[in-house]
Design an enzyme around this catalytic site. Structure first.
Site, short mmCIF file in Angstrom:
data_model
loop_
_atom_site.label_atom_id
_atom_site.label_comp_id
_atom_site.label_asym_id
_atom_site.label_seq_id
_atom_site.Cartn_x
_atom_site.Cartn_y
_atom_site.Cartn_z
N LYS A 159 -7.53 79.28 46.04
CA LYS A 159 -7.15 79.92 44.78
C LYS A 159 -5.96 80.87 44.95
CE LYS A 159 -10.21 77.53 42.70
NZ LYS A 159 -11.63 77.71 42.62
C1 LIG Z 1 -13.04 77.13 42.33
C2 LIG Z 1 -13.68 77.06 41.01
C3 LIG Z 1 -14.93 77.66 40.73
C4 LIG Z 1 -15.81 78.22 41.80
O1 LIG Z 1 -15.26 79.26 42.52
P1 LIG Z 1 -16.04 79.82 43.82
O2 LIG Z 1 -15.37 81.15 44.05
O3 LIG Z 1 -15.79 78.83 44.92
O4 LIG Z 1 -17.46 79.94 43.46
C5 LIG Z 1 -15.39 77.67 39.43
N1 LIG Z 1 -14.70 77.08 38.45
C6 LIG Z 1 -13.52 76.46 38.66
C7 LIG Z 1 -12.80 75.85 37.51
C8 LIG Z 1 -12.99 76.40 39.96
O5 LIG Z 1 -11.84 75.75 40.18
#
Ligand SMILES: *Cc1c(COP(=O)(O)O)cnc(C)c1O
Length: 367
Positions: free
Chosen positions: A159
Site C-alpha cells: 500500500k
Molecule cells: C489491502 C486491502 C485491504 C486489507 O488491508 P490489510 O491491511 O491487509 O488488512 C482491504 N481492502 C482493500 C480494498 C485492500 O486492497
C-alpha cells in the site's frame, strides 16, 4: 515494543494529516473494517451494501461482524455506483461500505445523500486512498460535504503508506473511537485504569468479548516516517500515472483511468483496460506478453462472487460492470523510486503488447 508513545504519535500525526477528529492505529485495515462494523451493532440479517470489485477482506469483515454482504455494481471507474446502491437497498440495509478503488475516491456526495435519506451508516474502505481527496478534503478528514461513521486505511506492504502490516481507523465519533479502541484490546476498558490510577495500578475491567488487533510501537515508528514522505510518494506516483496516460491514451483499444477534477487520486494502482472482443482471453494474452518481457503486471480484483466460497452464498445484485471491468483490466507497475529507464521499458513493452495482441484478433476476424 507494543502499543506505546510511538503509536500515540503516529495516531496524532495521521489524524492531523487527514483532518480527522479521532484516529486509532490497528494491526490491519481488515481489523479496522471489522471493528468499525462491530461498533455499528449489526443484528443477524442486517445488510451491508458494498462492491464486488474489492479484496476479500472487505467482505470477510462484514461476515465476521454478523452482517450480510449485498453487492451493488460498479461504475466505469471501478467504484461503487450510487445508482447501484439505490437499487440494492432493502428494509434490512444498515450500512453502505464504499471502496475507493485504485485510490480514486467514490462519489461520496451521492453515497452520503442516499445514507442520509435512508438512515444508513457509512464505512469507507480507504485501503487504496492514502492520500486522496474528495472535493478538496482528504479521505478520512472532516468534510463540509458529508460524514462517514468510520474510514479504514491499510498499511500492508503493497500500500501507499506501509508499516509492513498495519491499519488505521478514523472516525468523527468519539464513542465509536473508544469502543473500537477497547475492542482492539480484548474489550478491556481504558477508563478503569484511569479511575484507579493512584490506588490500584494493576486494575482493569473486561467490558465485552473483544479482539487483539492493536498496533505496535515498532510498526508506528515506521509509519511516522512513511507519513512524512506521503506527499512526495504520491507526487511520484502521479507523475508515473501521467506518463502512462500520455503514452496510452492515443490507442483506441485501451481505456486509461480517469481522474475527475473534483477528486485527487492516490494512484495506489494504475489500471489500464482493454477494449477488445475476445475478453478475458485477450487480456490474459496481454498480461502473458508483459510477464515474458519482465514487466510485473497484475489484475485487481477478481470479483467477489467468482470466489468459490462466496458464489451463491449471499444475495447478490447483478454486477455486469464489475465483471466487464475485471475481464478487461490490468494493473501496471507504479511506485515511488521507479526509474526513468524502468518507466520507458514498461511503456514500450505495453505499446508493443497493444499491437502484438491486436494481431491474432485480426487473424481470427479475417479467417
Ligand atoms: C489491502 C486491502 C485491504 C486489507 O488491508 P490489510 O491491511 O491487509 O488488512 C482491504 N481492502 C482493500 C480494498 C485492500 O486492497
Amino acid at each position: 515494543m507494543t502499543t506505546g508513545p510511538k503509536v500515540r504519535q503516529f495516531e496524532e500525526e495521521f489524524r492531523t494529516f487527514v483532518g480527522a477528529p479521532n484516529a486509532l492505529a490497528l494491526n490491519s485495515c481488515t481489523a479496522a473494517l471489522h471493528l468499525a462494523l462491530v461498533a455499528m451493532n449489526l443484528e443477524p440479517g442486517d445488510e451491508v451494501i458494498t462492491t464486488p470489485l474489492t479484496f476479500c477482506a472487505t467482505i470477510n469483515a462484514i461476515v465476521h461482524a454478523g452482517g450480510v454482504p449485498v453487492l451493488a455494481d460498479v461504475d466505469a471507474d471501478g467504484n461503487l455506483d450510487p445508482a447501484g446502491v439505490a437499487d440494492a437497498l432493502s428494509p434490512r440495509t444498515r450500512v453502505v461500505l464504499p471502496v475507493h478503488f485504485a485510490g480514486l475516491p467514490c462519489d461520496m456526495q451521492a453515497i452520503w445523500a442516499i445514507a442520509r435519506r435512508h438512515g444508513l451508516r457509512v464505512i469507507e474502505d480507504a485501503a487504496h486512498a492514502m492520500p486522496a481527496s474528495f472535493r478538496g478534503v482528504r479521505i478520512g478528514g472532516q468534510s463540509p460535504w458529508g460524514e462517514s461513521d468510520a474510514v479504514a486505511f491499510s498499511f500492508y506492504a503493497t500500500k501507499c503508506l506501509t508499516t509492513g502490516e498495519g491499519g488505521m481507523l478514523t472516525t468523527p465519533n468519539a464513542s465509536v473511537h473508544s469502543r473500537c479502541k477497547s475492542l482492539s484490546l480484548h474489550g478491556i476498558s481504558a477508563d478503569a485504569w484511569m479511575r484507579y490510577a493512584d490506588t490500584r495500578r494493576w486494575f482493569y475491567e473486561v467490558r465485552e468479548c473483544g479482539f487483539k488487533c492493536n498496533m505496535s510501537d515498532i510498526q508506528a515508528a515506521i509509519g511516522i516516517h512513511q507519513l512524512h514522505r506521503q506527499i512526495d510518494f504520491c507526487e511520484q506516483r502521479a507523475a508515473i500515472a501521467a506518463r502512462y496516460t500520455d503514452a496510452f491514451s492515443r490507442f483506441d483499444d485501451v481505456i486509461v483511468p480517469r481522474s475527475p477534477v473534483d477528486r485527487s487520486h492516490a494512484w495506489h494502482l494504475y489500471v489500464l483496460r482493454l477494449r477488445r472482443e475476445n475478453l478475458p482471453e485477450a487480456r490474459d494474452a496481454f498480461l502473458n506478453t508483459l510477464h515474458r518481457e519482465g514487466v510485473g503486471a497484475s489484475v485487481h480484483f477478481i470479483p467477489i462472487p467468482l470466489h468459490p466460497f462466496y458464489s451463491g452464498r449471499f444475495p447478490l445484485a447483478a454486477w455486469p460492470c464489475a465483471r466487464a471491468f475485471y475481464e478487461s483490466a490490468l494493473s501496471l507497475p507504479i511506485y515511488p523510486g521507479m526509474t526513468e529507464r524502468q518507466l520507458d521499458v514498461v511503456i514500450s513493452t505495453v505499446e508493443r503488447a497493444i499491437t502484438s495482441v491486436r494481431l491474432p484478433l485480426f487473424a481470427v476476424a479475417g479467417r
